[in-house]
Write a protein that holds these residues in place. Structure first.
Motif, PDB file in Angstrom:
ATOM      1  N   GLN A  39       3.786  50.596 -27.621  1.00 26.71           N
ATOM      2  CA  GLN A  39       4.350  49.703 -26.666  1.00 26.71           C
ATOM      3  C   GLN A  39       3.234  49.262 -25.744  1.00 26.71           C
ATOM      4  N   LYS A  40       3.106  47.942 -25.179  1.00 22.70           N
ATOM      5  CA  LYS A  40       2.132  47.591 -24.219  1.00 22.70           C
ATOM      6  C   LYS A  40       2.858  47.831 -22.977  1.00 22.70           C
ATOM      7  N   VAL A  41       1.979  48.533 -22.085  1.00 24.19           N
ATOM      8  CA  VAL A  41       2.449  48.708 -20.675  1.00 24.19           C
ATOM      9  C   VAL A  41       1.272  48.225 -19.867  1.00 24.19           C
ATOM     10  N   LEU A  42       1.719  47.981 -18.749  1.00 18.26           N
ATOM     11  CA  LEU A  42       0.778  47.201 -17.590  1.00 18.26           C
ATOM     12  C   LEU A  42      -0.115  48.570 -17.002  1.00 18.26           C
ATOM     13  N   VAL A  43      -1.495  48.296 -17.019  1.00 14.61           N
ATOM     14  CA  VAL A  43      -2.226  49.259 -16.562  1.00 14.61           C
ATOM     15  C   VAL A  43      -3.165  48.552 -15.273  1.00 14.61           C
ATOM     16  N   SER A  44      -3.978  49.316 -14.601  1.00 12.73           N
ATOM     17  CA  SER A  44      -5.031  48.928 -13.536  1.00 12.73           C
ATOM     18  C   SER A  44      -6.165  48.355 -14.617  1.00 12.73           C
ATOM     19  N   LYS A  62      -2.081  47.564 -21.909  1.00  8.80           N
ATOM     20  CA  LYS A  62      -2.525  48.920 -22.778  1.00  8.80           C
ATOM     21  C   LYS A  62      -1.592  49.265 -23.767  1.00  8.80           C
ATOM     22  N   ALA A  63      -2.036  49.585 -25.093  1.00  6.40           N
ATOM     23  CA  ALA A  63      -1.096  50.093 -26.251  1.00  6.40           C
ATOM     24  C   ALA A  63      -0.960  51.504 -25.970  1.00  6.40           C
ATOM     25  N   GLY A  72       9.702  54.360 -15.706  1.00  2.00           N
ATOM     26  CA  GLY A  72       9.345  53.484 -14.966  1.00  2.00           C
ATOM     27  C   GLY A  72       8.181  52.497 -14.942  1.00  2.00           C
ATOM     28  N   ALA A  73       7.522  52.408 -16.133  1.00  8.01           N
ATOM     29  CA  ALA A  73       6.366  51.955 -16.555  1.00  8.01           C
ATOM     30  C   ALA A  73       6.676  50.471 -16.919  1.00  8.01           C
ATOM     31  N   ILE A  74       5.816  49.465 -16.672  1.00  9.23           N
ATOM     32  CA  ILE A  74       6.044  48.043 -16.868  1.00  9.23           C
ATOM     33  C   ILE A  74       5.848  47.810 -18.220  1.00  9.23           C
ATOM     34  N   VAL A  75       6.761  47.357 -19.166  1.00 10.12           N
ATOM     35  CA  VAL A  75       6.541  47.495 -20.698  1.00 10.12           C
ATOM     36  C   VAL A  75       6.606  45.757 -20.951  1.00 10.12           C
ATOM     37  N   SER A  76       5.542  45.271 -21.515  1.00 11.83           N
ATOM     38  CA  SER A  76       5.619  44.017 -21.881  1.00 11.83           C
ATOM     39  C   SER A  76       6.706  43.577 -22.851  1.00 11.83           C
ATOM     40  N   ALA A  78       9.669  43.385 -21.820  1.00 14.29           N
ATOM     41  CA  ALA A  78      11.070  43.871 -21.529  1.00 14.29           C
ATOM     42  C   ALA A  78      11.664  42.705 -20.692  1.00 14.29           C
ATOM     43  N   PRO A  79      13.099  42.617 -20.696  1.00 14.59           N
ATOM     44  CA  PRO A  79      13.744  41.596 -19.993  1.00 14.59           C
ATOM     45  C   PRO A  79      13.945  41.771 -18.612  1.00 14.59           C
ATOM     46  N   ASP A  80      13.823  42.903 -18.143  1.00 15.41           N
ATOM     47  CA  ASP A  80      14.042  43.455 -16.687  1.00 15.41           C
ATOM     48  C   ASP A  80      12.707  43.780 -16.082  1.00 15.41           C
ATOM     49  N   ALA A  81      11.477  43.416 -16.676  1.00 11.98           N
ATOM     50  CA  ALA A  81      10.167  44.052 -16.092  1.00 11.98           C
ATOM     51  C   ALA A  81       9.858  43.440 -14.889  1.00 11.98           C
ATOM     52  N   LEU A  82       9.334  44.315 -14.042  1.00  5.90           N
ATOM     53  CA  LEU A  82       9.029  43.671 -12.828  1.00  5.90           C
ATOM     54  C   LEU A  82       7.637  43.076 -12.718  1.00  5.90           C
ATOM     55  N   GLU A  83       7.522  42.041 -11.533  1.00  9.18           N
ATOM     56  CA  GLU A  83       6.351  41.445 -11.390  1.00  9.18           C
ATOM     57  C   GLU A  83       5.691  42.032 -10.529  1.00  9.18           C
ATOM     58  N   LEU A  84       4.422  42.528 -10.646  1.00  7.88           N
ATOM     59  CA  LEU A  84       3.582  43.409  -9.818  1.00  7.88           C
ATOM     60  C   LEU A  84       2.606  42.468  -9.104  1.00  7.88           C
ATOM     61  N   LYS A  85       2.220  41.216  -9.588  1.00  6.83           N
ATOM     62  CA  LYS A  85       1.232  40.384  -8.714  1.00  6.83           C
ATOM     63  C   LYS A  85       2.004  40.002  -7.370  1.00  6.83           C
TER      64      LYS A  85
END
Length: 314
Positions: A39-44, A62-63, A72-76, A78-85
């Protein structure tokens, strides 16, 4: 004949056994690859300092094997993914670190603005429109200079001093734009809201806050975006103050027409000066007596005919 048949059967059987053994050996030396679910997750995307307001360039995907995705990771996707920007980073993160919800303070969280401020800093808001605010392209986390433009024609009669512009505050961080502290979801197409006035909240020192408050009363304020290429984005790093304030820019410094305006006006005034006048003589008759008197002034070269002479009395 039977011995020949038996011998042939033995040879065929030996060949088949050798073939089977070879297939087994080859299969064992090249094991089949297992398909791993990822799964693709949000990373720095880089080494990020504590207290940073996250931007698009700070985040990447990142895969990661599904079994290794942290809670709690942000998965690409995902309908309920948080917006971290636009969120505030609680602690430093090395490049490639998987970011979870506990690593940031979201803009919608209570006390977000106070948590964003560095110690001994203040938040001050200024009113801008789409032109002075760079058409909505300035976002939280950017660094700007604050420009003051004043109309000086009520304070001076000199045309070359009619307008002045100066930088009153340098290198301050934008904390919020309008009533929204977070960034728009689609940063490629920022929302432009016509020519409506809105506010931009800046992080300033107490002294800068006083300067901004007075400048807002003197004239119009504009934001000048600064480049990240020449300054550290670490909020803990204080930027050195300028050794000397730059001189204001006046209207006469920019426009040659304004500089030439006083001389042009002098020529126009001289051309429009009134024509010299000459006195007009009037002849007055009292009975048989005749006298001359000045009855007023008329412009020189007046073509008005003189009054006719009265006949002498008999």
């Amino acid at each position: 004949m039977s011995n020949v048949i038996k011998f042939a059967v033995l040879i065929v059987g030996a060949l088949m056994i050798a073939l089977i053994v070879r297939v087994v050996i080859v299969s064992g030396s090249h094991p089949s690859k297992r398909v791993v679910d990822t799964q693709k997750v949000l990373v720095s995307a880089a080494d990020l300092p504590q207290g940073l307001l996250l931007r698009d360039e700070d985040l990447g995907w990142k895969a990661v094997p599904t079994a290794d995705v942290p809670q709690g990771a942000i998965v690409s996707g995902a309908p309920d993914a948080l917006e971290l920007k636009g969120a505030l980073l609680r602690h430093a993160a090395a490049s490639g670190t998987v970011l979870v919800a506990e690593d940031v303070i979201l803009p919608s969280a209570p006390g977000f603005l106070a948590a964003t401020l560095k110690p001994e800093m203040r938040a001050v808001s200024v009113a801008v429109d789409d032109v002075s605010g760079n058409a909505g392209l300035i976002q939280p986390g950017d660094y700007v200079d604050l420009l003051l433009t004043q109309q000086m024609d009520r304070r001076t009669d000199l045309p070359d001093l009619a307008v002045a512009s100066e930088t009153v505050v340098e290198h301050v961080r934008v904390l919020a734009v309008g009533s929204e502290i977070k960034r728009p979801k689609n940063s490629d197409t920022p929302e432009v809201s016509g020519n409506r006035a809105r506010t931009v909240t800046l992080e300033v020192t107490p002294r800068m806050g006083e300067v901004v408050s007075v400048a807002a009363r003197l004239g119009s304020l504009s934001l000048a975006l600064r480049s990240f290429a020449t300054a550290s984005r670490d909020p803990a790093v204080s930027m050195p103050a300028s050794a000397a304030q730059p001189a204001p820019v006046w209207a006469g410094d920019i426009s040659r027409a304004v500089r030439d305006l006083p001389r042009s006006r002098g020529v126009q005034v001289a051309a429009a000066a009134p024509i010299p006048v000459a006195p007009r003589t009037v002849t007055i008759y009292r009975g048989s007596e005749k006298s001359d008197a000045t009855s007023g002034v008329v412009p020189a070269g007046d073509s008005t005919p003189p009054l006719p002479s009265l006949p002498a009395p008999r």
